[in-house]
Design an enzyme around this catalytic site. Structure first.
Site, PDB file in Angstrom:
ATOM      1  N   HIS A 258      -4.449  11.379 -12.423  1.00 42.59           N
ATOM      2  CA  HIS A 258      -3.262  12.203 -12.190  1.00 42.59           C
ATOM      3  C   HIS A 258      -2.109  11.674 -13.026  1.00 42.59           C
ATOM      4  O   HIS A 258      -1.990  10.467 -13.210  1.00 42.59           O
ATOM      5  CB  HIS A 258      -2.879  12.192 -10.693  1.00 42.59           C
ATOM      6  CG  HIS A 258      -1.942  13.281 -10.344  1.00 42.59           C
ATOM      7  ND1 HIS A 258      -0.580  13.158 -10.435  1.00 42.59           N
ATOM      8  CD2 HIS A 258      -2.192  14.553  -9.946  1.00 42.59           C
ATOM      9  CE1 HIS A 258      -0.020  14.297 -10.093  1.00 42.59           C
ATOM     10  NE2 HIS A 258      -0.979  15.172  -9.795  1.00 42.59           N
ATOM     11  N   ASP A 309      -8.571  17.877  -6.277  1.00 40.53           N
ATOM     12  CA  ASP A 309      -9.611  18.819  -6.705  1.00 40.53           C
ATOM     13  C   ASP A 309     -11.022  18.277  -6.487  1.00 40.53           C
ATOM     14  O   ASP A 309     -11.971  19.065  -6.385  1.00 40.53           O
ATOM     15  CB  ASP A 309      -9.418  19.176  -8.178  1.00 40.53           C
ATOM     16  CG  ASP A 309      -8.183  20.038  -8.366  1.00 40.53           C
ATOM     17  OD1 ASP A 309      -7.964  20.930  -7.544  1.00 40.53           O
ATOM     18  OD2 ASP A 309      -7.439  19.800  -9.333  1.00 40.53           O
TER      19      ASP A 309
HETATM   20  N1  CMC Z   1     -11.766  10.528 -16.389  1.00 46.07           N
HETATM   21  C1  CMC Z   1     -11.884   9.478 -17.217  1.00 46.07           C
HETATM   22  N2  CMC Z   1     -10.838   8.834 -17.732  1.00 46.07           N
HETATM   23  C2  CMC Z   1      -9.615   9.266 -17.365  1.00 46.07           C
HETATM   24  C3  CMC Z   1      -9.429  10.331 -16.493  1.00 46.07           C
HETATM   25  C4  CMC Z   1     -10.561  10.977 -16.001  1.00 46.07           C
HETATM   26  N3  CMC Z   1     -10.454  12.008 -15.184  1.00 46.07           N
HETATM   27  N4  CMC Z   1      -8.117  10.514 -16.314  1.00 46.07           N
HETATM   28  C5  CMC Z   1      -7.492   9.596 -17.043  1.00 46.07           C
HETATM   29  N5  CMC Z   1      -8.404   8.833 -17.683  1.00 46.07           N
HETATM   30  C6  CMC Z   1      -8.141   7.729 -18.594  1.00 46.07           C
HETATM   31  C7  CMC Z   1      -7.790   8.274 -19.967  1.00 46.07           C
HETATM   32  O1  CMC Z   1      -8.917   8.478 -20.765  1.00 46.07           O
HETATM   33  C8  CMC Z   1      -6.890   7.200 -20.500  1.00 46.07           C
HETATM   34  O2  CMC Z   1      -7.677   6.131 -20.936  1.00 46.07           O
HETATM   35  P1  CMC Z   1      -7.252   5.280 -22.242  1.00 46.07           P
HETATM   36  O3  CMC Z   1      -5.932   4.666 -21.882  1.00 46.07           O
HETATM   37  O4  CMC Z   1      -8.377   4.311 -22.407  1.00 46.07           O
HETATM   38  O5  CMC Z   1      -7.137   6.266 -23.363  1.00 46.07           O
HETATM   39  C9  CMC Z   1      -6.141   6.725 -19.258  1.00 46.07           C
HETATM   40  O6  CMC Z   1      -6.991   7.029 -18.140  1.00 46.07           O
HETATM   41  C10 CMC Z   1      -4.816   7.444 -19.070  1.00 46.07           C
HETATM   42  O7  CMC Z   1      -5.102   8.821 -19.065  1.00 46.07           O
HETATM   43  P2  CMC Z   1      -4.141   9.969 -19.545  1.00 46.07           P
HETATM   44  O8  CMC Z   1      -4.973  11.114 -19.987  1.00 46.07           O
HETATM   45  O9  CMC Z   1      -3.109   9.447 -20.492  1.00 46.07           O
HETATM   46  O10 CMC Z   1      -3.394  10.283 -18.214  1.00 46.07           O
HETATM   47  P3  CMC Z   1      -2.569  11.548 -17.973  1.00 46.07           P
HETATM   48  O11 CMC Z   1      -1.469  11.159 -17.112  1.00 46.07           O
HETATM   49  O12 CMC Z   1      -2.207  12.280 -19.191  1.00 46.07           O
HETATM   50  O13 CMC Z   1      -3.692  12.412 -17.274  1.00 46.07           O
HETATM   51  C11 CMC Z   1      -4.807  14.090 -16.204  1.00 46.07           C
HETATM   52  C12 CMC Z   1      -3.604  13.150 -16.177  1.00 46.07           C
HETATM   53  C13 CMC Z   1      -4.840  14.824 -14.882  1.00 46.07           C
HETATM   54  C14 CMC Z   1      -4.640  15.091 -17.348  1.00 46.07           C
HETATM   55  C15 CMC Z   1      -6.106  13.272 -16.411  1.00 46.07           C
HETATM   56  O14 CMC Z   1      -6.235  12.303 -15.403  1.00 46.07           O
HETATM   57  C16 CMC Z   1      -7.318  14.153 -16.466  1.00 46.07           C
HETATM   58  O15 CMC Z   1      -7.617  14.751 -17.517  1.00 46.07           O
HETATM   59  N6  CMC Z   1      -8.058  14.290 -15.325  1.00 46.07           N
HETATM   60  C17 CMC Z   1      -9.200  15.173 -15.258  1.00 46.07           C
HETATM   61  C18 CMC Z   1      -8.774  16.610 -14.947  1.00 46.07           C
HETATM   62  C19 CMC Z   1      -8.297  16.772 -13.534  1.00 46.07           C
HETATM   63  O16 CMC Z   1      -8.930  16.323 -12.600  1.00 46.07           O
HETATM   64  N7  CMC Z   1      -7.182  17.470 -13.375  1.00 46.07           N
HETATM   65  C20 CMC Z   1      -6.572  17.752 -12.057  1.00 46.07           C
HETATM   66  C21 CMC Z   1      -5.210  17.141 -11.969  1.00 46.07           C
HETATM   67  S1  CMC Z   1      -4.495  16.990 -10.358  1.00 46.07           S
HETATM   68  C22 CMC Z   1      -4.561  18.442  -9.478  1.00 46.07           C
HETATM   69  C23 CMC Z   1      -4.361  19.712 -10.198  1.00 46.07           C
HETATM   70  O17 CMC Z   1      -3.456  19.884 -11.008  1.00 46.07           O
HETATM   71  O18 CMC Z   1      -5.155  20.581  -9.926  1.00 46.07           O
END
Ligand code: CMC
Length: 372
Positions: A258, A309
């Protein structure tokens, strides 16, 4: 000159004020009420009233709110005809986006006062639910089902999908997910809706924008993506092998992580506890073992926690709902948050128009077409 800052994805940037919800590491509150308190002691309709009117309703206000919803539940025939004409393999979020846009031409609420906007929000709540249920019936080659007076919002959605009154467990769990999904401050779809409001456009356009934004798997589409992932496994061992392959490829796992919560999502804790009871009640502990086989390494090895989710996908699955309905059900709830933010933005407006940092070609002259 105003100071400029650049944060990719607006991460950590406060992009506006709100009195609707506070998303913090330690708590999630809707208008000052803790989400666990709301989940334990209210219904979705009470929460919708809270978001739109600023406080929980008393018994009389709740009854008036429910009467308004009931009055808005019938979809115009033209909308049902449109739903019928869309090919059956079209994604249900796309159908919902089109359906809401079409229904907008029959908006029974006139005017733009705050009270008109609140009534339009109730009409949109009833309309989204009606479209999801009607489409579910139509793709199953069944006639649409008229609303049944006296049912609450969750019961009504399930009744109009299934054609029979839902079990108390199914209605209660759907209601819980609607409460948890209703609002989450400046998430992507709500921010998109606020941008629409900030241009002084209309609420239906804001909700259509919200639907298109929520659809993506990094946002609301994650509840479907998470269940698609779980459904490929028949044993926890398969799930464990898959997740470690995923780690090796550095690929994301849907339903985890998140932008704001870094130690876990409050909503996921609440829903997961109920999901465990549901799986036991249904004799489906096999699914919890698969669920845990993905969750354990994510938490222990990656320190990345489930978001709402992840348990929601499996909850809907165990309620026998088809996967492509999960994000549309999210819409049936979040439409209240979008509408509350639309009203807040419209009544305290400043056009949302950030800057970008240009990284393209340096300045260059246009060559005559024969020389290009
Ligand atoms: N699986 C694997 N690695 C992850 C995930 C994940 N779901 N989420 C974050 N990471 C890793 C990411 O690869 C990164 O690693 P590194 O620093 O080595 O590159 C690190 O954690 C930081 O991630 P980020 O993408 O910079 O974090 P963010 O704040 O931009 O991401 C997010 C938030 C929701 C986009 C991301 O966690 C994600 O893509 N999650 C999967 C999709 C998901 O479940 N979305 C629902 C969000 S909450 C409820 C909603 O809106 O419905």
């Amino acid at each position: 000159m105003t100071e400029t800052i650049f944060k990719p994805g607006l991460e950590g940037v406060i992009a506006g004020e709100t009195a609707i919800a506070a998303v913090e590491q330690q708590s999630l509150c809707y208008r000052g009420y803790n989400i666990a308190d709301l989940a334990n002691n209210t219904t979705f309709e009470e929460v919708a009233h809270l978001l739109l009117y600023g406080d929980l309703p008393n018994a009389q206000q709740l009854s008036m709110f429910n009467e308004s919803l009931a009055q808005f539940r019938h979809l115009p025939d033209a909308v049902i005809d449109t739903l019928r004409k869309i090919p059956t393999d079209v994604n249900m979020m796309d159908v919902l986006r089109t359906g809401v846009s079409m229904a907008g031409h029959f908006d029974p609420v006139k005017g733009e006062s705050v009270d008109d906007l609140r009534r339009r929000a109730m009409w949109l709540m009833a309309t989204c639910a009606g479209i999801v249920a009607a489409r579910y019936r139509l793709i199953n080659q069944k006639d649409t089902v008229d609303p049944l007076p006296g049912l609450n919002h969750s019961e009504q959605i399930l009744y109009q999908c299934l054609g029979e009154k839902p079990s108390p467990t199914a209605a209660r769990l759907l209601d819980l997910t609607l409460i948890l999904y209703a609002e989450h401050e400046y998430n992507a779809s709500t921010f998109a809706t606020r941008i629409v409001a900030s241009t002084m456009s209309d609420m239906v356009s804001g909700v259509v924008t919200g639907i298109g934004t929520l659809k993506g798997p990094l946002h609301g589409g994650a509840n479907e993506a998470a269940m698609e992932m779980l459904s490929q496994f028949t044993t926890p061992e398969q799930a464990d092998a898959w997740i470690h392959e995923r780690f090796a490829k550095k690929e994301k796992v849907m339903g985890f992580g998140h932008r704001v919560y870094k130690n876990g999502d409050h909503r996921a804790h609440i829903l997961e506890a109920e999901l465990r009871k549901l799986a036991e009640e249904k004799g489906q502990q096999k699914w919890m073992a698969i669920y845990d086989a993905i969750k354990k390494p994510m938490v222990e090895e990656k320190k990345i926690f489930p978001n709402v989710d992840y348990p929601c996908g499996l909850t809907y699955y165990l309620l026998d709902l088809p996967i492509d309905m999960y994000t549309p059900l999210f819409v049936c709830s979040r439409v209240t948050g979008w509408a509350a933010h639309f009203i807040e933005q419209a009544t305290h407006n400043r056009l949302i128009r950030p800057l970008s940092k240009y990284i393209g070609e340096p300045s260059r002259p246009v060559a005559p077409i024969a020389e290009r």
